[in-house]
Design a protein around this motif. Sequence first.
Motif, PDB file in Angstrom:
ATOM      1  N   LYS A  69       0.812  -1.218   0.000  1.00 22.06           N
ATOM      2  CA  LYS A  69       0.000   0.000   0.000  1.00 22.06           C
ATOM      3  C   LYS A  69       0.849   1.272   0.000  1.00 22.06           C
ATOM      4  O   LYS A  69       0.338   2.358  -0.266  1.00 22.06           O
ATOM      5  CB  LYS A  69      -0.936  -0.015   1.214  1.00 22.06           C
ATOM      6  N   THR A  72       1.261   2.534  -4.267  1.00 19.21           N
ATOM      7  CA  THR A  72       0.020   2.170  -4.937  1.00 19.21           C
ATOM      8  C   THR A  72       0.145   2.121  -6.455  1.00 19.21           C
ATOM      9  O   THR A  72      -0.247   1.132  -7.097  1.00 19.21           O
ATOM     10  CB  THR A  72      -1.105   3.140  -4.536  1.00 19.21           C
ATOM     11  N   GLN A  95     -13.248  -4.420   0.858  1.00 16.86           N
ATOM     12  CA  GLN A  95     -12.444  -3.247   1.233  1.00 16.86           C
ATOM     13  C   GLN A  95     -13.110  -1.969   0.772  1.00 16.86           C
ATOM     14  O   GLN A  95     -13.352  -1.782  -0.433  1.00 16.86           O
ATOM     15  CB  GLN A  95     -11.055  -3.342   0.604  1.00 16.86           C
ATOM     16  N   LEU A  96     -13.375  -1.078   1.709  1.00 13.21           N
ATOM     17  CA  LEU A  96     -13.957   0.208   1.381  1.00 13.21           C
ATOM     18  C   LEU A  96     -12.861   1.258   1.289  1.00 13.21           C
ATOM     19  O   LEU A  96     -12.600   2.004   2.225  1.00 13.21           O
ATOM     20  CB  LEU A  96     -14.993   0.602   2.444  1.00 13.21           C
ATOM     21  N   SER A  97     -12.188   1.270   0.152  1.00 13.73           N
ATOM     22  CA  SER A  97     -11.188   2.304  -0.110  1.00 13.73           C
ATOM     23  C   SER A  97     -11.097   2.498  -1.611  1.00 13.73           C
ATOM     24  O   SER A  97     -11.273   1.551  -2.387  1.00 13.73           O
ATOM     25  CB  SER A  97      -9.817   1.927   0.466  1.00 13.73           C
ATOM     26  N   PHE A  98     -10.817   3.721  -2.019  1.00 20.89           N
ATOM     27  CA  PHE A  98     -10.727   4.004  -3.446  1.00 20.89           C
ATOM     28  C   PHE A  98      -9.562   3.243  -4.076  1.00 20.89           C
ATOM     29  O   PHE A  98      -9.652   2.780  -5.214  1.00 20.89           O
ATOM     30  CB  PHE A  98     -10.575   5.505  -3.671  1.00 20.89           C
ATOM     31  N   ARG A  99      -8.471   3.086  -3.332  1.00 25.15           N
ATOM     32  CA  ARG A  99      -7.331   2.319  -3.828  1.00 25.15           C
ATOM     33  C   ARG A  99      -7.745   0.884  -4.139  1.00 25.15           C
ATOM     34  O   ARG A  99      -7.415   0.341  -5.201  1.00 25.15           O
ATOM     35  CB  ARG A  99      -6.217   2.330  -2.775  1.00 25.15           C
ATOM     36  N   SER A 101     -10.725  -0.157  -4.755  1.00 20.67           N
ATOM     37  CA  SER A 101     -11.664  -0.164  -5.876  1.00 20.67           C
ATOM     38  C   SER A 101     -10.941  -0.058  -7.209  1.00 20.67           C
ATOM     39  O   SER A 101     -11.316  -0.713  -8.197  1.00 20.67           O
ATOM     40  CB  SER A 101     -12.664   0.982  -5.720  1.00 20.67           C
ATOM     41  N   ARG A 121     -18.712   3.239   1.076  1.00 17.59           N
ATOM     42  CA  ARG A 121     -17.985   4.506   1.109  1.00 17.59           C
ATOM     43  C   ARG A 121     -16.880   4.539   0.046  1.00 17.59           C
ATOM     44  O   ARG A 121     -16.484   3.527  -0.498  1.00 17.59           O
ATOM     45  CB  ARG A 121     -17.372   4.722   2.497  1.00 17.59           C
ATOM     46  N   GLU A 122     -16.364   5.739  -0.182  1.00 19.14           N
ATOM     47  CA  GLU A 122     -15.285   5.982  -1.147  1.00 19.14           C
ATOM     48  C   GLU A 122     -15.635   5.443  -2.536  1.00 19.14           C
ATOM     49  O   GLU A 122     -14.786   4.912  -3.251  1.00 19.14           O
ATOM     50  CB  GLU A 122     -13.960   5.411  -0.640  1.00 19.14           C
ATOM     51  N   LEU A 123     -16.907   5.554  -2.877  1.00 20.83           N
ATOM     52  CA  LEU A 123     -17.403   5.237  -4.227  1.00 20.83           C
ATOM     53  C   LEU A 123     -17.309   3.766  -4.586  1.00 20.83           C
ATOM     54  O   LEU A 123     -17.356   3.409  -5.768  1.00 20.83           O
ATOM     55  CB  LEU A 123     -16.664   6.076  -5.289  1.00 20.83           C
ATOM     56  N   GLN A 124     -17.248   2.879  -3.584  1.00 13.26           N
ATOM     57  CA  GLN A 124     -17.142   1.460  -3.936  1.00 13.26           C
ATOM     58  C   GLN A 124     -18.286   1.001  -4.826  1.00 13.26           C
ATOM     59  O   GLN A 124     -18.103   0.151  -5.697  1.00 13.26           O
ATOM     60  CB  GLN A 124     -17.090   0.592  -2.665  1.00 13.26           C
TER      61      GLN A 124
END
Length: 355
Positions: A69, A72, A95-99, A101, A121-124
């Motif tokens: 991480k 990235t 995983q709720l993270s933009f990375r 996704s 969250r974070e647009l998943q």
Amino acid sequence: MTTLSFKPPLQHVCLLRLSAIGDTCHALAALRAFQAAWPETRFTWIIGKVEAKLMTAILPEIEFITFDKSATLRELRRLRTLLRGRRFDLLLDLQLSFRASLLSRLIAAPIKLGFDRRRARELQWLFTNAQIEPAISEHVLDSFMGFARACGIDPKPAHWDVTLPPGALDYARSVLEPGRSTLLISPCSSHTARNWSAERYAAVADHAASTHRLAVMLVGGKSPEEARMGAAIAAAARTPLVNQIGKDTLPQLLGLMSQSTALLSPDSGPAHMASMVGPPVVGLYAATNPQRAGPYYSREWCVDKYDAAARKFLGKPAADIPWTTKIERPGVMDLIAVGDATAKLDALMLARDFR
């Protein structure tokens, strides 16, 4: 929830959960539910580099693909090449993270199952095409079990079935005092606002030794903060402590936990590692909600000052703030008194009839 159109069991499933250690412990419980229902299915887990140090040691039957991480863009390029031409029947995107996704875009699967719209969250939600059943006020582990339910699996009570790696028990026996029960203290979270004071940890250590005749051992990672905390606790305690902070690997720590009586810890990865191998956890919770993030089978032993923290720092009761709110403010852990922790330890020792 989107209706999933497949006929289980599937041949090859990808699980995406990069971090953190505690959440990968929750993810393992969900994985065990899938394995129990689909014993012929192959699973590949894309996981963070640090978290892999633990999970690869205890899950030899799983293919792991690690992701660093801290780099990235480089890792996205590497995994694009690594995953090219591979196809999975299902992606479990935990995983709720933009990375994460962005990483999910590199995984070829006809069904990409994620969280419901409210929790994504974070647009998943833009990166998945199926969602689990909406829910509120769930423990993190229970939210992961929603992925099993979405696939028609009754997950049953959470379990981990961890087989310790070779050498972990030998290591534990080499550092634990023979014939004496041990309280482990893992004093630090990676979120420093969740940490208690060294003097208060030392006072609980003294109580554990004098009242319950427990040996006390400090455990933790190699960071300067953990080293400083360990030295401060040892200096403040009247009872002799064994300071193992920075001296063991994650699998070795799991071995220590499996042979210990209890763990004292704030909201941190080790609190959830302990849940996998059995010792009850006296959790110290004010900055976070133990009903959402506490050690799963030890929530009754957690000191819960989350509502008091919400009232003091946010001006409203915990029931009136979002379920996922973290109250990581300076001084929040001072709401937990030494007597709160010793009372939980006393109740635990009485209930479990420890000797």
